[in-house]
Motif scaffolding. Structure first.
Motif, PDB file in Angstrom:
ATOM      1  N   THR A 438       0.834  -1.193   0.000  1.00 41.70           N
ATOM      2  CA  THR A 438       0.000   0.000   0.000  1.00 41.70           C
ATOM      3  C   THR A 438       0.872   1.248   0.000  1.00 41.70           C
ATOM      4  O   THR A 438       2.099   1.167   0.150  1.00 41.70           O
ATOM      5  CB  THR A 438      -0.926   0.039   1.238  1.00 41.70           C
ATOM      6  OG1 THR A 438      -0.163   0.433   2.376  1.00 41.70           O
ATOM      7  CG2 THR A 438      -1.569  -1.312   1.497  1.00 41.70           C
ATOM      8  N   PHE A 443      -1.151   1.336   6.809  1.00 38.72           N
ATOM      9  CA  PHE A 443      -2.056   0.383   6.168  1.00 38.72           C
ATOM     10  C   PHE A 443      -1.196  -0.738   5.595  1.00 38.72           C
ATOM     11  O   PHE A 443      -0.733  -0.676   4.464  1.00 38.72           O
ATOM     12  CB  PHE A 443      -2.845   1.115   5.077  1.00 38.72           C
ATOM     13  CG  PHE A 443      -3.861   0.274   4.346  1.00 38.72           C
ATOM     14  CD1 PHE A 443      -4.366  -0.905   4.881  1.00 38.72           C
ATOM     15  CD2 PHE A 443      -4.343   0.679   3.109  1.00 38.72           C
ATOM     16  CE1 PHE A 443      -5.294  -1.666   4.210  1.00 38.72           C
ATOM     17  CE2 PHE A 443      -5.280  -0.063   2.427  1.00 38.72           C
ATOM     18  CZ  PHE A 443      -5.759  -1.235   2.972  1.00 38.72           C
ATOM     19  N   ILE A 473      -8.156  -0.111  11.583  1.00 40.85           N
ATOM     20  CA  ILE A 473      -8.924  -0.022  10.347  1.00 40.85           C
ATOM     21  C   ILE A 473     -10.131  -0.942  10.478  1.00 40.85           C
ATOM     22  O   ILE A 473      -9.982  -2.157  10.646  1.00 40.85           O
ATOM     23  CB  ILE A 473      -8.061  -0.419   9.133  1.00 40.85           C
ATOM     24  CG1 ILE A 473      -6.884   0.552   8.980  1.00 40.85           C
ATOM     25  CG2 ILE A 473      -8.901  -0.451   7.861  1.00 40.85           C
ATOM     26  CD1 ILE A 473      -5.871   0.140   7.932  1.00 40.85           C
ATOM     27  N   LEU A 476     -13.190  -1.355   4.740  1.00 41.44           N
ATOM     28  CA  LEU A 476     -12.536  -1.071   3.468  1.00 41.44           C
ATOM     29  C   LEU A 476     -13.603  -0.886   2.397  1.00 41.44           C
ATOM     30  O   LEU A 476     -14.752  -1.308   2.562  1.00 41.44           O
ATOM     31  CB  LEU A 476     -11.591  -2.203   3.062  1.00 41.44           C
ATOM     32  CG  LEU A 476     -10.411  -2.499   3.998  1.00 41.44           C
ATOM     33  CD1 LEU A 476      -9.634  -3.707   3.480  1.00 41.44           C
ATOM     34  CD2 LEU A 476      -9.493  -1.294   4.128  1.00 41.44           C
ATOM     35  N   GLU A 478     -13.835  -0.930  -2.037  1.00 36.36           N
ATOM     36  CA  GLU A 478     -13.156  -1.093  -3.315  1.00 36.36           C
ATOM     37  C   GLU A 478     -13.512   0.074  -4.228  1.00 36.36           C
ATOM     38  O   GLU A 478     -14.485   0.032  -4.973  1.00 36.36           O
ATOM     39  CB  GLU A 478     -13.550  -2.437  -3.934  1.00 36.36           C
ATOM     40  CG  GLU A 478     -13.053  -3.611  -3.109  1.00 36.36           C
ATOM     41  CD  GLU A 478     -13.828  -4.898  -3.379  1.00 36.36           C
ATOM     42  OE1 GLU A 478     -14.666  -4.891  -4.303  1.00 36.36           O
ATOM     43  OE2 GLU A 478     -13.608  -5.883  -2.661  1.00 36.36           O
ATOM     44  N   ARG A 491     -19.546  -1.619   1.718  1.00 35.69           N
ATOM     45  CA  ARG A 491     -18.420  -1.548   2.641  1.00 35.69           C
ATOM     46  C   ARG A 491     -17.991  -2.963   3.032  1.00 35.69           C
ATOM     47  O   ARG A 491     -18.824  -3.837   3.276  1.00 35.69           O
ATOM     48  CB  ARG A 491     -18.829  -0.744   3.866  1.00 35.69           C
ATOM     49  CG  ARG A 491     -17.864  -0.823   5.037  1.00 35.69           C
ATOM     50  CD  ARG A 491     -18.298   0.124   6.138  1.00 35.69           C
ATOM     51  NE  ARG A 491     -17.621  -0.112   7.397  1.00 35.69           N
ATOM     52  CZ  ARG A 491     -17.635   0.722   8.422  1.00 35.69           C
ATOM     53  NH1 ARG A 491     -18.291   1.866   8.332  1.00 35.69           N
ATOM     54  NH2 ARG A 491     -17.005   0.449   9.535  1.00 35.69           N
ATOM     55  N   CYS A 494     -14.658  -6.008   8.752  1.00 41.23           N
ATOM     56  CA  CYS A 494     -13.547  -6.852   9.180  1.00 41.23           C
ATOM     57  C   CYS A 494     -14.023  -8.100   9.910  1.00 41.23           C
ATOM     58  O   CYS A 494     -15.144  -8.164  10.420  1.00 41.23           O
ATOM     59  CB  CYS A 494     -12.603  -6.062  10.090  1.00 41.23           C
ATOM     60  SG  CYS A 494     -13.379  -5.531  11.626  1.00 41.23           S
ATOM     61  N   ILE A 514     -10.925  -8.999   0.196  1.00 39.11           N
ATOM     62  CA  ILE A 514     -11.188  -7.998  -0.835  1.00 39.11           C
ATOM     63  C   ILE A 514     -11.182  -8.637  -2.221  1.00 39.11           C
ATOM     64  O   ILE A 514     -10.566  -9.686  -2.436  1.00 39.11           O
ATOM     65  CB  ILE A 514     -10.132  -6.872  -0.796  1.00 39.11           C
ATOM     66  CG1 ILE A 514      -8.732  -7.436  -1.122  1.00 39.11           C
ATOM     67  CG2 ILE A 514     -10.125  -6.173   0.560  1.00 39.11           C
ATOM     68  CD1 ILE A 514      -7.663  -6.384  -1.350  1.00 39.11           C
ATOM     69  N   LEU A 525      -8.365   1.404  -3.009  1.00 40.42           N
ATOM     70  CA  LEU A 525      -8.940   0.703  -1.867  1.00 40.42           C
ATOM     71  C   LEU A 525      -9.016   1.691  -0.710  1.00 40.42           C
ATOM     72  O   LEU A 525      -8.019   1.983  -0.054  1.00 40.42           O
ATOM     73  CB  LEU A 525      -8.088  -0.517  -1.485  1.00 40.42           C
ATOM     74  CG  LEU A 525      -8.703  -1.470  -0.453  1.00 40.42           C
ATOM     75  CD1 LEU A 525      -9.980  -2.110  -1.001  1.00 40.42           C
ATOM     76  CD2 LEU A 525      -7.708  -2.555  -0.067  1.00 40.42           C
ATOM     77  N   LEU A 527     -10.160   3.245   2.991  1.00 44.89           N
ATOM     78  CA  LEU A 527     -10.283   2.652   4.317  1.00 44.89           C
ATOM     79  C   LEU A 527     -10.953   3.634   5.268  1.00 44.89           C
ATOM     80  O   LEU A 527     -10.946   4.851   5.072  1.00 44.89           O
ATOM     81  CB  LEU A 527      -8.923   2.225   4.866  1.00 44.89           C
ATOM     82  CG  LEU A 527      -7.850   3.293   5.182  1.00 44.89           C
ATOM     83  CD1 LEU A 527      -8.077   3.959   6.535  1.00 44.89           C
ATOM     84  CD2 LEU A 527      -6.470   2.667   5.159  1.00 44.89           C
ATOM     85  N   TRP A 534     -13.367   8.334   5.949  1.00 44.26           N
ATOM     86  CA  TRP A 534     -12.804   7.564   4.847  1.00 44.26           C
ATOM     87  C   TRP A 534     -11.548   8.224   4.288  1.00 44.26           C
ATOM     88  O   TRP A 534     -11.474   9.451   4.196  1.00 44.26           O
ATOM     89  CB  TRP A 534     -13.831   7.424   3.728  1.00 44.26           C
ATOM     90  CG  TRP A 534     -14.924   6.437   4.041  1.00 44.26           C
ATOM     91  CD1 TRP A 534     -16.168   6.712   4.487  1.00 44.26           C
ATOM     92  CD2 TRP A 534     -14.838   5.016   3.925  1.00 44.26           C
ATOM     93  NE1 TRP A 534     -16.875   5.552   4.663  1.00 44.26           N
ATOM     94  CE2 TRP A 534     -16.094   4.489   4.318  1.00 44.26           C
ATOM     95  CE3 TRP A 534     -13.836   4.117   3.526  1.00 44.26           C
ATOM     96  CZ2 TRP A 534     -16.360   3.125   4.321  1.00 44.26           C
ATOM     97  CZ3 TRP A 534     -14.107   2.759   3.527  1.00 44.26           C
ATOM     98  CH2 TRP A 534     -15.348   2.272   3.923  1.00 44.26           C
TER      99      TRP A 534
END
Length: 548
Positions: A438, A443, A473, A476, A478, A491, A494, A514, A525, A527, A534
Motif C-alpha cells: 500500500t 495500512f 482499520i 474497506l 473497493e 463496505r 472486518c 477484498i 482501496l 479505508l 474515509w
C-alpha cells in the motif's frame, strides 16, 4: 407543503416529475415541493430591503422565476448553457427573503433552495476516450442528488464492475432534469443525442444500450426511436431489456425478472422495517404498498402483472399502487380499499420506481394533503402510515439484474471483448500467496504474514484475505472515499483473527477479504478507521505464488 405568505399568498403551480417508468418526457415535468422551514415574508419586506439598492433590478424575484421557467423545458437549445448560468447567478444575488418569493409557471423556492444531497458524490460519466465498445446507461434522471448517486449511480457502478474493460457512460432522457442539475449544481449530464454524438465522435463501433427504465413504456419507445436515427453510425447497436424484462399483453403473464424484482423489493422493505420475516410483518398487521408512476401506455399491464406476481409468490400483504392511477386497480382509492379489506392496520409505502426522486419524496411521502401518505392517514382506518424512501436502483440484487440483462443481450448478439487490462496472468482456479503493498505505512499486512496475503482464484475471479497489523482499520471499500461515503452496503467489514508473534505473545487484529481486479498494477482501496472517516489509498497485489 407550499407556504402561504402573510400578506401575499402565492399560488404555486406544481408539475409532476417523471421517473424512469415509461412516461412521455415532454408531457410531465419535475417540480419538487417547498421545504417545511420556508420563512414567511411579506412583499413589503422585500421591497423595503431592495428599494435603496440601485444594483438590484426592479424585480429580481421575477427575473429568477422567469429564468427558471425558461430552462424548465424538454428541448435543449444553443442558449441552454447561458440561461442555466444566468438563472443560478440571479438566484445567488437574491436575499434569503427574496428567494422564498420565487414563483412562476414551474418556478419555486425548491428549484435552487432544496437540499437533496451532495452533488459532488455523483459522476456524470461524460468523459471521452471511450474506446471501440461502449455501454450507454440511459435513465430518465432525477434532480435529487442522493437518489441520483445511490440509485442511478449504483446501477452504473455495478455494470462497470461487471465489465471492467469497457467504458460505461450515462445519458438522461429528461432535459428538464438535466437543466435543473446543471443550473443548480454546475454538473453537465448528456442527453441521449449528446451521448450518441459523443460515441460517434469517439469512433465507438459497438454500442450497448442499457435502459434503466422499469418497463417497455413510452420512454423506452422514444429511446429506441432515437437509436434508430443513429443505427448507421455504428457497426453494431445492442439494446438490453428494462428492469421488468420482456413485455406481454396478458396481465396474468409473469416472468423471472418480475419475480426477482418482487422478492428483492419486499425483502428490502421487510428488512428496513425491522421485521425478521414476512410472516412477522403479517403478524404485526403490516401491509407494504409499492408505488409506481403509472402510465396510459399499453405497458400499464405491467403493473397488473406485478400485482399477480406478488400473489403468485404468496405475499398477501404486498400491494401495488400508481401515482397516475393507471391501471385502475392501482389507483389510491382501490389500493386503500384492498389494504383495509384485507384487515391490515399498519401501512408502509415504498417506491416501485428505479429512482426515489420527486414522486417518492412528494407524491408518496410529502406532507401535502394530496400525497399518498396524507390520504392514507386521512381515512382514519390505519394505526400507522410510514414511508421508506429508497429506489429500486439501490438494491444490489436489482443492480445485478441489469447486468444479467446485458449478458443475455450479448448471448443473443455476441461481441468480442478484448481484455485490455494488465491482469493477464491466466491464473488457474486455486489458492495462492501474494504480496500486498500500500501507499501508507499505517495500512499494511501484519508482520507475522511477511507482507503477504492469501489469494483465491475461483471461476476466474480473484479475492484476497489480508490480515492487518492491528484493529484501527474497521472497514474497506473497493473504490474511492467519496463513493464509499454514500455506498454503505458495499463496505467491506472486518473479521477478527488472532496472530502469534515470535516472542510468544498473541494479539487480536482485523482481517478483510477484498476483490482483486488486477495484478501488478495499482487499484483504489479506501479505508475507514474508528473515527469513521474515509481515506483514499492505492494498493498493489503482486508476486503470486502457488500455496503448496
Amino acid at each position: 407543503m407550499k407556504n402561504k405568505f402573510l400578506t401575499m399568498p402565492l399560488a404555486l403551480v406544481m408539475a409532476l416529475a417523471l421517473t424512469a417508468c415509461g412516461n412521455n418526457a415532454s408531457a410531465v415535468q419535475e417540480n419538487p415541493q417547498t421545504t417545511e422551514d420556508t420563512k414567511e415574508v411579506s412583499e413589503e419586506t422585500v421591497a423595503e430591503e431592495t428599494k435603496d439598492d440601485e444594483s438590484v433590478s426592479s424585480d429580481p424575484v421575477k427575473e429568477v422565476s422567469d429564468l427558471i421557467d425558461a430552462i424548465y423545458v424538454q428541448q435543449r437549445t444553443d442558449e441552454t448553457d447561458e440561461l442555466c448560468a444566468k438563472a443560478k447567478e440571479a438566484w445567488d444575488a437574491l436575499t434569503e427573503e427574496q428567494k422564498q418569493l420565487v414563483s412562476g409557471e414551474n418556478a419555486d423556492y425548491d428549484y435552487f433552495g432544496r437540499d437533496t444531497g451532495d452533488a459532488s458524490l455523483d459522476d456524470p460519466l461524460n468523459a471521452d476516450d471511450i474506446g471501440e465498445i461502449e455501454i450507454l446507461v440511459v435513465s430518465f434522471g432525477t434532480s435529487f442528488n442522493d437518489s441520483r448517486t445511490n440509485d442511478i449511480g449504483g446501477i452504473e457502478k455495478a455494470i462497470q464492475k461487471a465489465f471492467p474493460t469497457l467504458s460505461v457512460r450515462r445519458a438522461f432522457t429528461s432535459q428538464i432534469i438535466i437543466n435543473h442539475v446543471q443550473a443548480r449544481d454546475g454538473i453537465k449530464i448528456d442527453n441521449v443525442d449528446q451521448a450518441l454524438e459523443r460515441a460517434v465522435n469517439n469512433k465507438v463501433k459497438t454500442l450497448i444500450v442499457q435502459p434503466t427504465h422499469l418497463m417497455h413504456g413510452a420512454e423506452y419507445d422514444e429511446l429506441t426511436e432515437t437509436l434508430g436515427k443513429y443505427a448507421d453510425k455504428f457497426e453494431q447497436v445492442i439494446v438490453s431489456e428494462p428492469l421488468l424484462g420482456e413485455h406481454a399483453d396478458d396481465e396474468k403473464v409473469v416472468n423471472k425478472d418480475k419475480e426477482i424484482v418482487a422478492k428483492s423489493v419486499l425483502d428490502a422493505a421487510i428488512e428496513d422495517a425491522g421485521f425478521e420475516s414476512i410472516d412477522k410483518s403479517i403478524e404485526e398487521s403490516t401491509a407494504f404498498v409499492f408505488l409506481g408512476h403509472g402510465t396510459s401506455h399499453k405497458a400499464k399491464v405491467t403493473y397488473s402483472q406485478m400485482v399477480n406476481t406478488f400473489k403468485d409468490l404468496g405475499y398477501p400483504n404486498a400491494f401495488v399502487g400508481t401515482v397516475e392511477g393507471e391501471p385502475e386497480e392501482t389507483s389510491i382509492d382501490e389500493v386503500i380499499s384492498a389494504v383495509a379489506d384485507a384487515g391490515f392496520k399498519n401501512v408502509i409505502l415504498r417506491p416501485l420506481m428505479v429512482v426515489a426522486g420527486d414522486h417518492a419524496n412528494n407524491d408518496m411521502a410529502g406532507d401535502d394533503e394530496d400525497s399518498w401518505k396524507s390520504i392514507f392517514e386521512s381515512k382514519g382506518v390505519f394505526n400507522s402510515v410510514e414511508c421508506q424512501i429508497e429506489g429500486l436502483g439501490s438494491i444490489e440484487e436489482l443492480q445485478n439484474l441489469y447486468v444479467s440483462h446485458i449478458n443475455d443481450a450479448l448471448e443473443k448478439d455476441p461481441i468480442v471483448i478484448e481484455d485490455k487490462s494488465d491482469n493477464k496472468t491466466a491464473l488457474e482456479d486455486g489458492i495462492y500467496s501474494a504480496k500486498f503493498e500500500t501507499d501508507s505505512g499505517m495500512f499494511k499486512i501484519n508482520e507475522t504474514k511477511e507482507g503477504r496475503g492469501i489469494l483465491t482464484v475461483k471461476d476466474g475471479k480473484m479475492t484476497m484475505e489480508i490480515v492487518l497489523s492491528g484493529d484501527g482499520i474497521v472497514g474497506l471499500y473497493e473504490g474511492l472515499a467519496k463513493d464509499a461515503k454514500n455506498d454503505e452496503k458495499n463496505r467491506i467489514n472486518c473479521s477478527k483473527v488472532t496472530v502469534k508473534y515470535d516472542d510468544g505473545s498473541e494479539e487480536e487484529v482485523n482481517s478483510f477479504v477484498i476483490d482483486v481486479p488486477v495484478l501488478d498494477k495499482e487499484f483504489d482501496l479506501a479505508l475507514i478507521g474508528k473515527k469513521e472517516k474515509w481515506y483514499d489509498h492505492k494498493v498493489i497485489v503482486s508476486d503470486v505464488k502457488p500455496v503448496e
